[in-house]
Design an enzyme around this catalytic site. Structure first.
Site, PDB file in Angstrom:
ATOM      1  N   SER A 118       1.027  -1.205  -0.027  1.00 28.04           N
ATOM      2  CA  SER A 118       0.162   0.137   0.127  1.00 28.04           C
ATOM      3  C   SER A 118       0.800   1.028  -0.010  1.00 28.04           C
ATOM      4  O   SER A 118       2.124   1.038   0.016  1.00 28.04           O
ATOM      5  CB  SER A 118      -1.124  -0.137   1.437  1.00 28.04           C
ATOM      6  N   HIS A 123       0.554  15.912  -0.973  1.00 22.57           N
ATOM      7  CA  HIS A 123       0.978  16.869  -1.822  1.00 22.57           C
ATOM      8  C   HIS A 123       0.561  18.385  -1.346  1.00 22.57           C
ATOM      9  O   HIS A 123      -0.745  18.485  -1.099  1.00 22.57           O
ATOM     10  CB  HIS A 123       0.680  16.671  -3.209  1.00 22.57           C
ATOM     11  N   CYS A 146      -4.386  -2.257   1.622  1.00 27.33           N
ATOM     12  CA  CYS A 146      -4.946  -3.621   1.166  1.00 27.33           C
ATOM     13  C   CYS A 146      -4.797  -4.600   2.325  1.00 27.33           C
ATOM     14  O   CYS A 146      -4.062  -4.543   3.042  1.00 27.33           O
ATOM     15  CB  CYS A 146      -4.190  -4.237  -0.099  1.00 27.33           C
TER      16      CYS A 146
END
Length: 272
Positions: A118, A123, A146
């Protein structure tokens, strides 16, 4: 989870469900002069540089229970930063011991730790209005896992840590996994709202709106501070330095900006 001799990580009893939590957080302020605007952008750029964001995301890894496999981070010119962390699950908790209740996750002073192949990324986007003295900082964050663990456990920590004025959150469970009888399961935990995973102090501080598509396992929540204090949004000055007329004008500009972000549409000026 140790790699095998060929460098690959062995998966056993793997839960194939992908759970993705993504959200935008916004910080809004009023900077009266070009110098104050420049100083605000510099302040935000330093406060949320790649090193600090890496520290925050590393704490998220602890909360959701992950080994850090790789970190990619970058600061940008003139401003902004990005961090991406690739993670894997620690084989400490089995599925019977994982906390899958709908109670909220920990706060920043109570971090506990356990993902599969994962990633976590952030950002940042500092920006300013060219004419209206409004400055906005946005951070986009995605926590994708996951397995049996939900990234929703990181919500409380991130909302508190990033001190957000406005938050828009999306959570989706994709794919399916099978039980021992071969029956497909498209979700492995109960949820009717992202709000289930937030602490009471967050509920008390924000107004919230849900837009959910239950049959598709898609959940969306928008949040905005309920009773904002103007002094929190003045960079380099305070209300005591302003006239009543200035206070009214600045309040109208700021809260118009916040409402536009919250509702996702431009709004006409009140005077029109």
């Amino acid at each position: 989870m140790a790699p095998t001799p060929n460098g690959k990580i062995k998966l056993q009893g793997f839960n194939n469900l992908t759970k993705s939590l993504s959200f935008c957080i916004y910080d809004v302020c009023y900077a009266n002069t070009p110098k104050q605007k420049e100083e605000y952008i510099e302040y935000i750029d330093e406060r949320y540089n790649a090193d600090r964001l890496t520290e925050i995301l590393s704490e998220v890894c602890e909360i959701i229970g992950a080994n850090i496999l790789n970190v990619a981070r970058q600061d940008y010119e003139p401003q902004g930063a990005s961090v991406t962390i690739l993670v894997s699950e620690e084989p400490i908790k089995d599925s019977d011991r994982v906390d899958k209740t709908e109670k909220p996750g920990p706060l920043p002073d109570a971090v506990v730790a356990h993902l599969d192949k994962s990633h976590i990324c952030v950002h940042t986007y500092p920006e300013s209005h060219p004419d209206d003295r409004i400055c906005t900082f946005r951070a986009d964050i995605e926590v994708s896992t996951c397995g049996v663990i939900s990234p929703l456990k990181a919500l409380n920590y991130l909302i508190h840590k990033l001190e957000s004025d406005i938050v828009t959150i999306d959570y989706r469970v994709r794919g399916f996994t099978r039980d021992v009888d071969g029956v497909k399961h498209y979700i492995d935990h109960k949820i009717n709202s992202i709000q289930n995973f937030m602490g009471q102090d967050i509920h008390d501080s924000y107004q919230m709106v849900d837009v959910n598509v239950y049959q598709e396992n898609i959940f969306h929540t928008k949040m905005m501070l309920d009773t904002p204090d103007l002094d929190q949004y003045l960079f380099g000055t305070s209300k005591k330095d302003l006239t009543e007329q200035e206070i009214d004008e600045i309040s109208e500009r700021l809260f118009k900006e916040m409402n536009e972000i919250f509702y996702g549409r431009n709004m006409p000026d009140m005077k029109n």
